[in-house]
Design a protein around this motif. Structure first.
Motif, PDB file in Angstrom:
ATOM      1  N   THR A 219      64.712 -86.191  87.071  1.00  0.00           N
ATOM      2  CA  THR A 219      65.785 -87.027  86.535  1.00  0.00           C
ATOM      3  C   THR A 219      67.148 -86.363  86.620  1.00  0.00           C
ATOM      4  O   THR A 219      68.172 -87.050  86.707  1.00  0.00           O
ATOM      5  CB  THR A 219      65.492 -87.404  85.071  1.00  0.00           C
ATOM      6  OG1 THR A 219      65.392 -86.205  84.282  1.00  0.00           O
ATOM      7  CG2 THR A 219      64.194 -88.183  84.964  1.00  0.00           C
ATOM      8  N   ASP A 220      67.194 -85.042  86.588  1.00  0.00           N
ATOM      9  CA  ASP A 220      68.468 -84.327  86.576  1.00  0.00           C
ATOM     10  C   ASP A 220      68.853 -83.753  87.932  1.00  0.00           C
ATOM     11  O   ASP A 220      69.875 -83.066  88.043  1.00  0.00           O
ATOM     12  CB  ASP A 220      68.420 -83.181  85.550  1.00  0.00           C
ATOM     13  CG  ASP A 220      68.268 -83.690  84.126  1.00  0.00           C
ATOM     14  OD1 ASP A 220      68.827 -84.757  83.827  1.00  0.00           O
ATOM     15  OD2 ASP A 220      67.579 -83.021  83.330  1.00  0.00           O
TER      16      ASP A 220
ATOM     17  N   ASP B  63      70.478 -83.155  91.379  1.00  0.00           N
ATOM     18  CA  ASP B  63      71.758 -83.554  91.966  1.00  0.00           C
ATOM     19  C   ASP B  63      71.533 -83.906  93.435  1.00  0.00           C
ATOM     20  O   ASP B  63      71.072 -83.055  94.211  1.00  0.00           O
ATOM     21  CB  ASP B  63      72.755 -82.405  91.852  1.00  0.00           C
ATOM     22  CG  ASP B  63      74.158 -82.782  92.311  1.00  0.00           C
ATOM     23  OD1 ASP B  63      74.291 -83.703  93.149  1.00  0.00           O
ATOM     24  OD2 ASP B  63      75.122 -82.144  91.844  1.00  0.00           O
TER      25      ASP B  63
END
Length: 316
Positions: free
Chosen positions: A47-48, A50
């Motif tokens: 989810t995090d 980049d």
């Protein structure tokens, strides 16, 4: 209501860069990964992530694949193992290279809670939306449906896996999208084919992913029912090229030239690992394996297996 014309003389492969005709493409890798989270679900590392970090690592791998003759690849990451179509799109656009993305849900125990709680109708509507309208806000339509069954259970599908598969069959029947199923046990594949046929879809739109994990007798039996059989660990550390060459020749001798797919299950940026982990290049098949295969079966058959078959399997 079906949104797939009952008869059409035009097939297109839906990708991150739009739809491609057969003549636009050459060698297609039908089972690879650009981005996949193999860490614990609870950590939700995907989810995090980049997209720019993934581009820095994976765009060069795509460039190497292009230089080796690859013209498109199929991303095989569904919900449950970190699907991020926005990341696939970022890598695809940076490399100017088409990636074919799925809708669908992984196996026990990685089925997301929302999918367990959803009804079959809810899942059908979700799949249909991603196949016809697009995935989230990416503007990218899913081309196919990826589902799975528990690797440790050779007896059959769990209740949730069966529910997901029935919904997939209904969405496939309404769109023409292929259903690819990660299954390590050949006996279970026949159960899966029964499920999709009972739900109104056709065996010839079914792809047995990781068929090489089980006995070759199952390969012929599944192909006899009309399904695709995919050998997709080619180039793996513990894999033997001679075994794959023999498996391919056996399938060709049995008359299944049009039902066979070849890939590597390689690549991937794993956000649960520092820097995305250690990538495995997409180049083993075109650079190392296919020259050996050409010596055995000839250029025309290699073209059929690596260009025509993957297009036919994943296009709609």
């Amino acid at each position: 209501m079906s949104v797939w014309p009952e008869e059409s003389d035009v097939s297109e492969l839906i990708t991150t860069l739009g739809a491609y005709d057969r003549e636009d493409l050459g060698l297609i890798l039908p089972h690879e990964h650009v981005f996949v989270d193999l860490g614990p679900m609870a950590a939700a590392n995907w989810t995090d992530a980049d997209p720019d970090d993934v581009v820095d690592v994976m765009a060069p791998e795509i460039e190497r694949a292009r230089a080796a003759g690859v013209t498109a690849l199929v991303e095989a990451t569904p919900e449950g193992v970190g699907r991020r179509v926005d990341v696939d799109l970022a890598v695809s656009e940076a490399a100017e290279f088409p990636v074919v993305v799925p809708t669908g849900i992984y196996q026990e125990p990685k089925i997301p809670d929302w999918a367990r709680e959803a009804s079959e109708d809810d899942l059908y509507e979700w799949l249909l939306s991603e196949l016809t309208e697009g995935v989230e806000d990416t503007g990218v339509r899913a081309a196919w449906i990826k589902v799975s069954t528990d690797d440790d259970d050779p007896t059959g599908l769990s209740a949730d896996e069966a529910k997901i598969l029935r919904a997939a069959a209904r969405a496939g029947a309404d769109t023409g999208a292929a259903i690819g199923i990660h299954t390590l046990h050949g006996g279970v594949v026949h159960q899966q084919l029964d499920v999709i046929e009972d739900a109104g879809y056709d065996a010839d739109r079914f792809i047995w992913i990781h068929a090489q994990a089980d006995d070759a007798d199952h390969h012929e039996a599944v192909a006899d029912r009309g399904a695709y059989v995919e050998y997709d660990w080619i180039g793996g550390d513990d894999q033997d090229d001679e075994r794959y060459l023999d498996l391919i020749e056996r399938m060709l001798d049995a008359g299944h030239r049009d039902r066979l797919l070849l890939s590597q299950d390689r690549g991937w940026y794993d956000p649960s690992e520092p820097g995305g982990g250690q990538q495995r290049p997409y180049t083993y098949l075109p650079e190392t394996f296919l020259p050996k295969l050409r010596e055995r079966v000839g250029e025309g058959t290699v073209t059929r297996l690596t260009q025509d078959n993957p297009f036919d399997a994943y296009a709609r």
